[in-house]
Design an enzyme around this catalytic site. Structure first.
Site: not given
Length: 414
Positions: A124, A414
């Site tokens: 990322y 999440f």
């Protein structure tokens, strides 16, 4: 036929869920009933996929979130989740296409940051995300910890009470909001979170085991802490208990609540090991024990990643430990947050604006994400060659400005 990347329709959602399960190495079986239940709680226009001959081969989703920054302000965030690429379609740029489209929409919406929990570290950074908060999990050897075996409750006039899931759905959201107002790194929990994490909403692909719930009530009667934990059933050959309590969630608004809840779970009969769940690396837990060496680290790793989308709003939203001025030259390959910015920071507030002054520091937007919540050292990043110090001593100034006395913490995956 070329692979098509786009948002997902309602009729394609079951196939998207199967591709998601495939990517996370779970059985790729999802019933129509479960797909319909999940669809009812999802923001479908923010669900993306890649399709090859009509079959979903990559998944991506984002949703609205609030992130607490340093000082307690809540930032509008675009939370990225459910990112997978099927093993048959790796290294084709599918994630890049999906991520680029989602970040552009987040920027256009006016989100200040994007967030995610990275399953793998190397992915990322190239999209501008930086690891902003770490997590630690401990296993406590209860017999070695040195806690009073005759403990029967807090000595401060408070008490521990057992409650059930319906109680947690009533009192939990307010407790969490109070935590978010004081702990940077905390992300919001919606109503569905509380339903799923108390068993009111269940999915066949995620078998539910009811946990125990304990609350700490202060001497004045106010609830200041909540713990959810599960216990296994393991005994040794000599009929000695070897049970483990695994903490799923712990919200403590005061040190007294934190101390009481940890002491409580370590005092439960037959429990010889307590697993803490994911906590802040500077959690009070090990030092609450008479023998801190009884807490063995199981996990210590990066956790919450932050991608700055609006530099001015992000830097003006948080508080700073000292007064200083820094001019930052930011590189952003995606063109979403690059430029030169002057930050005038002080404990009373901050002003940030584009600037034509000579920069003090040059860095990529991912490094700003890493520094943003105060957990990393600009001096260390400069030593690694990830920040260029244009003005002597500027990295040390950045440390004085950005670092926080307590580390950020994100309790939630999440």
């Amino acid at each position: 036929m070329s692979v098509e990347t786009r948002t997902v329709t309602a009729s394609e959602f079951p196939d998207w869920l199967r591709a998601l399960a495939t990517g996370f190495l779970r059985p790729p079986v999802v019933s129509d009933e479960e797909a319909a239940e999940r669809l009812a709680h999802i923001d479908l226009p923010r669900v993306r996929g890649a399709f090859d001959s009509g079959r979903c081969v990559a998944t991506f989703r984002s949703f609205a979130q609030q992130l607490t920054t340093v000082g307690g302000a809540a930032l509008t965030a675009s939370a990225v989740s459910n990112v997978t690429v099927s093993p048959t379609h790796r290294r084709r740029g599918l994630l890049s296409t999906l991520m680029t489209a989602d970040l552009a929409e987040a920027k256009e919406r006016g989100d200040v940051v994007s967030t995610l929990i990275a399953a793998e570290y190397p992915i990322y950074g190239r999209y501008g995300f930086g690891p902003a908060a770490q997590t630690t999990e401990w296993a406590i050897d209860v017999p070695r910890a040195g806690l009073d075996p005759r403990w029967s409750g807090p000595g401060d006039g408070g008490r521990i009470e057992l409650v059930d899931g319906s109680d947690v759905r009533k009192l939990g959201p307010e407790l969490h909001e109070r935590l978010a107002a004081r702990q940077h790194g905390v992300v919001s929990r919606d109503e569905l979170w509380w339903q799923v994490n108390t068993g009111e909403t269940q999915y066949p692909s995620q078998p539910w085991t009811e946990p125990f719930y304990a609350v700490y009530r202060a001497a004045g009667g106010e609830i200041e802490g909540l713990m959810a934990y599960r216990a296994d059933d393991k005994w040794g050959d000599a009929k000695q208990p070897l049970n483990t309590a695994s903490v799923r969630d712990l919200i403590a608004l005061t040190p007294a609540a934190e101390r009481a809840l940890w002491h409580y779970v370590c005092s439960v009969d037959w429990i010889t090991t307590v697993k803490s769940g994911y906590r802040a690396p500077d959690d009070l837990l090990p030092l609450l024990l008479p023998d801190p060496r009884a807490a063995r680290i199981l996990t210590q790793a990066d956790f919450l990643w932050v991608r700055i989308l609006d530099v001015v709003r992000a830097l003006e939203a948080r508080t700073y430990a000292t007064s200083a001025t820094l001019v930052l030259e930011l590189h952003d390959a995606a063109g979403l947050a690059g430029g030169r910015f002057r930050l005038d920071a002080s404990p009373d507030g901050a002003v940030c604006a584009p600037s034509a002054q000579s920069p003090d520091l040059t860095l990529d937007v991912r490094e700003l994400g890493t520094l943003y919540l105060g957990d990393e050292s600009a001096v260390r990043l400069a030593a690694l060659g990830r920040i260029e110090e244009e003005a002597p001593g500027a990295a040390a100034v950045a440390d004085a400005v950005f670092r926080t006395s307590r580390r950020p913490w994100c309790p939630d995956v999440f």
